[in-house]
Scaffold this motif. Sequence first.
Motif, PDB file in Angstrom:
ATOM      1  N   VAL A  32      13.279  28.562 -16.918  1.00  5.35           N
ATOM      2  CA  VAL A  32      12.197  29.497 -16.152  1.00  5.35           C
ATOM      3  C   VAL A  32      11.805  30.308 -17.156  1.00  5.35           C
ATOM      4  N   MET A  34       9.339  33.342 -17.985  1.00  7.06           N
ATOM      5  CA  MET A  34       9.127  34.770 -17.513  1.00  7.06           C
ATOM      6  C   MET A  34       8.468  35.717 -18.564  1.00  7.06           C
ATOM      7  N   LEU A  72       6.735  31.100 -14.681  1.00  8.85           N
ATOM      8  CA  LEU A  72       6.642  32.232 -14.015  1.00  8.85           C
ATOM      9  C   LEU A  72       6.022  33.376 -14.779  1.00  8.85           C
ATOM     10  N   LEU A 118      11.639  33.586  -8.412  1.00 11.24           N
ATOM     11  CA  LEU A 118      12.638  33.189  -9.222  1.00 11.24           C
ATOM     12  C   LEU A 118      13.958  32.983  -8.080  1.00 11.24           C
ATOM     13  N   ARG A 119      14.181  33.867  -7.365  1.00 11.84           N
ATOM     14  CA  ARG A 119      15.334  33.600  -6.232  1.00 11.84           C
ATOM     15  C   ARG A 119      15.016  32.332  -5.142  1.00 11.84           C
ATOM     16  N   PRO A 124      17.919  27.523 -10.312  1.00 11.53           N
ATOM     17  CA  PRO A 124      17.402  27.807 -12.051  1.00 11.53           C
ATOM     18  C   PRO A 124      18.702  27.897 -12.722  1.00 11.53           C
ATOM     19  N   VAL A 127      16.642  31.704 -17.885  1.00 11.89           N
ATOM     20  CA  VAL A 127      15.432  32.513 -17.797  1.00 11.89           C
ATOM     21  C   VAL A 127      14.858  32.585 -19.417  1.00 11.89           C
ATOM     22  N   LEU A 169      17.954  40.331 -13.483  1.00  9.71           N
ATOM     23  CA  LEU A 169      17.844  38.890 -13.631  1.00  9.71           C
ATOM     24  C   LEU A 169      19.314  38.048 -13.765  1.00  9.71           C
TER      25      LEU A 169
END
Length: 243
Positions: A32, A34, A72, A118-119, A124, A127, A169
């Motif tokens: 992911v 971010m 994201l 994200l949650r 996932p 990150v 995170l």
Amino acid sequence: LPLDYQSMAEENKITKKVEENKLNSKTDIHAVLMGDSVLDTFYWLSDKRRDVRFELDRLLKEDNKNSKCTNLAVDESTIYNVMYSIIPNRGYVRSRAWNNLEAYPVDRDGFVKPLPLLRNLKDPTHVILSIGGNDARAAFASSFDLEGIYKRMVDKGIIFAFETLITQLTKIVPNIILVIVYHPLITSCPIIHMLPKASVISELIVRFIPMFLDVAKKFKLPVIDLARTFNPHDSRDYGVVYT
């Protein structure tokens, strides 16, 4: 089929199945992205379809067809924006639509809220976080005085905010990778809004690298150091040429 051909066909089936099992036995990675435009790169590329999300997704699938990359990250994000929310710049929103790219995952009020998003993702695993560059860019709005900018950012708690974000995170994903911002292309420094001359940016990056490394050591995180990867004098490293 003759016996030999039947045997060969069966052997090919078995070989194919073994290869599929090998592929499926590898870890399914869900990376992911971010943070800021270091990862939400599409707007700044000549070929806007081949952004970081596209390329990383492609590379992950070469190793495991079930792996994937989700974006994201939102251009212009600060640490605060990643922790809470951001309304994407309308220009970036229009450009995504124009280029048939996936829209930003906004809620009904137009906000991207990275941590809740994200949650809500399914499994996932990693990150990749790039943040801090826009915090510095915002500080440049009031002054190009390097000493003052650095002190003001530290006094306002950028290190505490950075560590708080990492802590949040780590409660959601098992693996976090920090990205140290690259130096902008030298010829772009007078062009990109609110950037000072190149020498000031260079010094600020040098000053902030220890902050990134200290956080990485504290949380035992790997680092992608783009500050020492991109050549700020070579436009071929950047995907677009400023004229």
